[in-house]
Motif scaffolding. Structure first.
Motif, PDB file in Angstrom:
ATOM      1  N   GLN A   1     -29.339  36.644 108.979  1.00 10.90           N
ATOM      2  CA  GLN A   1     -30.648  37.268 108.726  1.00 10.90           C
ATOM      3  C   GLN A   1     -30.358  38.643 108.157  1.00 10.90           C
ATOM      4  O   GLN A   1     -29.310  39.235 108.442  1.00 10.90           O
ATOM      5  N   GLU A   2     -31.289  39.174 107.397  1.00 12.71           N
ATOM      6  CA  GLU A   2     -31.034  40.489 106.824  1.00 12.71           C
ATOM      7  C   GLU A   2     -32.251  41.400 106.936  1.00 12.71           C
ATOM      8  O   GLU A   2     -32.846  41.767 105.936  1.00 12.71           O
ATOM      9  N   PRO A   3     -32.591  41.788 108.170  1.00 14.21           N
ATOM     10  CA  PRO A   3     -33.706  42.712 108.340  1.00 14.21           C
ATOM     11  C   PRO A   3     -33.341  44.119 107.875  1.00 14.21           C
ATOM     12  O   PRO A   3     -32.187  44.539 108.006  1.00 14.21           O
TER      13      PRO A   3
ATOM     14  N   GLY B   1     -40.542  37.581 102.135  1.00 12.60           N
ATOM     15  CA  GLY B   1     -41.397  38.755 101.982  1.00 12.60           C
ATOM     16  C   GLY B   1     -41.094  39.759 103.068  1.00 12.60           C
ATOM     17  O   GLY B   1     -40.178  39.559 103.871  1.00 12.60           O
ATOM     18  N   SER B   2     -41.875  40.826 103.086  1.00 13.35           N
ATOM     19  CA  SER B   2     -41.529  41.968 103.916  1.00 13.35           C
ATOM     20  C   SER B   2     -42.722  42.434 104.743  1.00 13.35           C
ATOM     21  O   SER B   2     -43.871  42.234 104.350  1.00 13.35           O
ATOM     22  N   ASN B   3     -42.428  43.075 105.859  1.00 11.47           N
ATOM     23  CA  ASN B   3     -43.436  43.577 106.810  1.00 11.47           C
ATOM     24  C   ASN B   3     -44.389  42.469 107.272  1.00 11.47           C
ATOM     25  O   ASN B   3     -45.611  42.617 107.275  1.00 11.47           O
TER      26      ASN B   3
ATOM     27  N   PRO C   1     -43.629  57.236  98.944  1.00 18.49           N
ATOM     28  CA  PRO C   1     -44.582  56.663  97.994  1.00 18.49           C
ATOM     29  C   PRO C   1     -45.338  55.456  98.535  1.00 18.49           C
ATOM     30  O   PRO C   1     -46.176  54.887  97.836  1.00 18.49           O
ATOM     31  N   ARG C   2     -45.090  55.059  99.777  1.00 22.15           N
ATOM     32  CA  ARG C   2     -45.651  53.792 100.279  1.00 22.15           C
ATOM     33  C   ARG C   2     -47.181  53.770 100.375  1.00 22.15           C
ATOM     34  O   ARG C   2     -47.793  52.774 100.015  1.00 22.15           O
ATOM     35  N   PRO C   3     -47.808  54.864 100.844  1.00 21.98           N
ATOM     36  CA  PRO C   3     -49.283  54.809 100.858  1.00 21.98           C
ATOM     37  C   PRO C   3     -49.842  54.614  99.450  1.00 21.98           C
ATOM     38  O   PRO C   3     -50.778  53.836  99.241  1.00 21.98           O
TER      39      PRO C   3
ATOM     40  N   ALA D   1     -37.819  53.529 106.923  1.00 24.98           N
ATOM     41  CA  ALA D   1     -37.499  52.478 105.949  1.00 24.98           C
ATOM     42  C   ALA D   1     -38.335  52.677 104.687  1.00 24.98           C
ATOM     43  O   ALA D   1     -39.536  52.957 104.775  1.00 24.98           O
ATOM     44  N   TYR D   2     -37.686  52.555 103.564  1.00 27.68           N
ATOM     45  CA  TYR D   2     -38.366  52.593 102.257  1.00 27.68           C
ATOM     46  C   TYR D   2     -39.118  53.911 102.013  1.00 27.68           C
ATOM     47  O   TYR D   2     -40.176  53.908 101.392  1.00 27.68           O
ATOM     48  N   THR D   3     -38.594  55.006 102.511  1.00 28.73           N
ATOM     49  CA  THR D   3     -39.180  56.312 102.152  1.00 28.73           C
ATOM     50  C   THR D   3     -38.097  57.098 101.412  1.00 28.73           C
ATOM     51  O   THR D   3     -38.188  57.272 100.200  1.00 28.73           O
TER      52      THR D   3
HETATM   53  N1  LLP Z   1     -33.512  40.554 101.970  1.00 24.93           N
HETATM   54  C1  LLP Z   1     -34.007  40.568 100.720  1.00 24.93           C
HETATM   55  C2  LLP Z   1     -33.468  39.654  99.734  1.00 24.93           C
HETATM   56  C3  LLP Z   1     -35.027  41.454 100.382  1.00 24.93           C
HETATM   57  O1  LLP Z   1     -35.512  41.440  99.149  1.00 24.93           O
HETATM   58  C4  LLP Z   1     -35.539  42.332 101.366  1.00 24.93           C
HETATM   59  C5  LLP Z   1     -36.603  43.277 101.032  1.00 24.93           C
HETATM   60  C6  LLP Z   1     -34.977  42.299 102.646  1.00 24.93           C
HETATM   61  C7  LLP Z   1     -33.971  41.387 102.920  1.00 24.93           C
HETATM   62  C8  LLP Z   1     -35.406  43.213 103.746  1.00 24.93           C
HETATM   63  O2  LLP Z   1     -36.731  43.126 104.059  1.00 24.93           O
HETATM   64  P1  LLP Z   1     -37.281  43.893 105.358  1.00 24.93           P
HETATM   65  O3  LLP Z   1     -36.618  43.318 106.558  1.00 24.93           O
HETATM   66  O4  LLP Z   1     -36.948  45.329 105.206  1.00 24.93           O
HETATM   67  O5  LLP Z   1     -38.738  43.645 105.327  1.00 24.93           O
HETATM   68  N2  LLP Z   1     -40.491  48.772  99.290  1.00 24.93           N
HETATM   69  C9  LLP Z   1     -41.266  47.837 100.075  1.00 24.93           C
HETATM   70  C10 LLP Z   1     -40.418  46.757 100.667  1.00 24.93           C
HETATM   71  C11 LLP Z   1     -39.695  45.966  99.644  1.00 24.93           C
HETATM   72  C12 LLP Z   1     -38.826  44.920 100.283  1.00 24.93           C
HETATM   73  C13 LLP Z   1     -37.913  44.344  99.311  1.00 24.93           C
HETATM   74  N3  LLP Z   1     -37.030  43.385  99.850  1.00 24.93           N
HETATM   75  C14 LLP Z   1     -42.019  48.608 101.160  1.00 24.93           C
HETATM   76  O6  LLP Z   1     -41.901  49.817 101.216  1.00 24.93           O
HETATM   77  O7  LLP Z   1     -42.742  48.014 101.942  1.00 24.93           O
END
Ligand code: LLP
Length: 442
Positions: free
Chosen positions: A288-290, A208-210, A328-330, A387-389
């Motif tokens: 890891q893939e942040p 999951g994320s955040n 669109p996040r809010p 991120a994600y904007t």
């Molecule tokens: N790896 C995979 C397989 C993923 O699906 C994701 C995020 C990440 C890595 C990276 O996650 P992060 O480190 O950025 O949390 N649009 C949403 C976030 C969706 C995340 C989808 N996958 C938002 O704006 O919060």
């Protein structure tokens, strides 16, 4: 709260990457995405260093869904990062940016044949298989080309971290990957091993994320190693690579307390070491893939204040010249943000306002923000928008998508041009029978 290289300059204005935010707004217009290059690079280095000193055989990938364009791909390459990509479009961007294909990991729960073809053609390092249909498809496409594609298998470890349900992906009830507890992951892996044009090198999960706590990351790491040991004993496979996904949270507001790179690495790697030793497994290469943790805090969106409306006794709406089309996040996740008055970020708060967008929706960007008194024409800097904007932006209400500038050492360079109104209509097609004819030419 000031993030990254944000500070107040001699003029009393917000400065990012050595650039005056008001000057950026004047030169490039608003809304404007500002990306602080130094902060992006520092985040990459801190994460890499935290891992590499504890676990030499590791590779840090950047989850490009958080922020991708060709300049960002170049920065990631220079920082020695790999890329986690989730579509043919992201792959095409990386390809055109000259990113080394061996450091590409291609994800996706429903990859199309053309995307897999593009991956094979480009020679991507790994395809992360999501399901059995995809294994067969990739195997057939690889056979046709006479190549063997190294793959990881995405599994759902059955962990539900504390985050918004829309961005929680590690539980059993998810569209992503094959479940461990359902037996699907083991069956899927055994099947992948029988396919001659796939070379199974490892496992992947992303819970999951955040996420702000470390427990679920550590738990996922332990579960994955135990599962690797189980697969050795049942299927007879050696897991050479373990990709534990991304998901570390960032500071959207001063209340957020994400883990440091050091604490994150320590928790995950302790879990990995202990389980590897218990199971007498060889140490896998660790990935890891942040995404968010690398570019989130490095991004700021500058807006210009327009209409200010008072609903007496209830609320003051401060409308800005963007909104849900650039963030669109809010609206999607009830995401919270903080913002600074770019012209005087240190001025004491004078009022509590709601920052509204200008879309034909209730697209409030921030509820109940304490700000100095602002007036139409003032510039507002919404923080942690790296991120994600931009990657989730749209042309809703036929808005043009904003430009992005990269700031560093007082220099600002355009890395994404602002869309024009002609860009917005450029893919519209009017069938001849609907074409507007004028009275003189019939
Ligand atoms: N790896 C995979 C397989 C993923 O699906 C994701 C995020 C990440 C890595 C990276 O996650 P992060 O480190 O950025 O949390 N649009 C949403 C976030 C969706 C995340 C989808 N996958 C938002 O704006 O919060």
């Amino acid at each position: 709260m000031f993030l990254g290289t944000q500070r107040v300059n001699e003029a009393g204005h917000l400065e990012i990457g050595g650039c005056d935010a008001l000057a950026l707004a004047r030169e490039f217009g608003t809304p404007l995405y500002v990306l602080d290059e130094e902060t992006v690079r520092r985040k990459c280095r801190a994460l890499r260093a935290a891992y590499e000193k504890r676990y030499p055989s590791s590779l840090m990938l950047f989850a490009a869904k958080a922020l991708i364009n060709m300049a960002v791909c170049r920065i990631m390459d220079e920082e020695g990062m790999g890329l986690d990509l989730s579509s043919g479009g992201e792959l095409y961007t990386a390809l055109r940016a000259g990113f080394p294909m061996e450091r590409i990991y291609l994800h996706g729960n429903n990859k199309a044949a053309w995307e897999l073809e593009l991956a094979l053609e480009a020679g991507v390092g790994r395809v992360v298989l999501d399901n059995e249909r995809e294994m067969e498809l990739l195997n057939a496409l690889a056979a046709r080309r006479g190549v063997t594609q190294p793959v990881l298998l995405r599994v759902a470890p059955g962990i539900k971290p504390q985050t918004h349900s829309y961005i929680s992906t590690g539980q059993i009830d998810t569209k992503f990957g094959l479940g461990i507890s359902t037996g699907c992951a083991e069956r899927g892996l055994a099947k992948a091993m029988t396919l001659p044009n796939l070379q199974v090198v490892g496992l992947h999960c992303h819970i999951g994320s955040n996420i702000m706590g470390l427990d679920s990351f550590e738990m996922a790491a332990r579960m994955m190693i135990r599962f690797a040991a189980h697969l050795r004993d049942t299927v007879g496979v050696v897991i050479e690579e373990l990709d534990l996904g991304g998901g570390v949270g960032v500071r959207y507001t001063a209340d957020d307390q994400p883990p440091s790179p050091e604490d994150y690495a320590e928790a995950v790697i302790t879990g990995v070491h202990e389980e590897v030793e218990k199971a007498r497994l060889p140490h896998p290469k660790l990935l890891q893939e942040p995404g968010r943790a690398i570019t989130g805090e490095a991004g700021t969106t500058l807006y210009t204040v327009g209409t200010i409306k008072d609903v007496p006794g209830i609320r003051r709406y401060v409308s800005v010249d963007g909104g849900m089309s650039d963030n669109p996040r809010p609206a999607l996740y009830q995401a919270r943000y903080s913002a600074l008055a770019a012209g005087d970020p240190l001025a004491p708060a004078a009022e509590v306002v709601t920052i509204a967008g200008k879309h034909c929706e209730c697209d409030n960007l921030i509820f109940d923000l304490a700000l100095p008194a602002v007036q139409p024409g003032d510039v507002l800097a919404v923080q942690t928008t790296g991120a994600y904007t931009y990657t989730m932006a749209s042309n809703y209400n036929r808005f043009t998508r904003p430009a992005m500038v990269l700031v560093r050492d007082g220099q600002a360079e355009l890395i994404v041009a602002r869309e024009t109104l002609d860009d917005v209509i450029s893919h519209d097609v009017v069938p001849a029978r609907l074409a507007k004819t004028c009275c003189c030419c019939g």
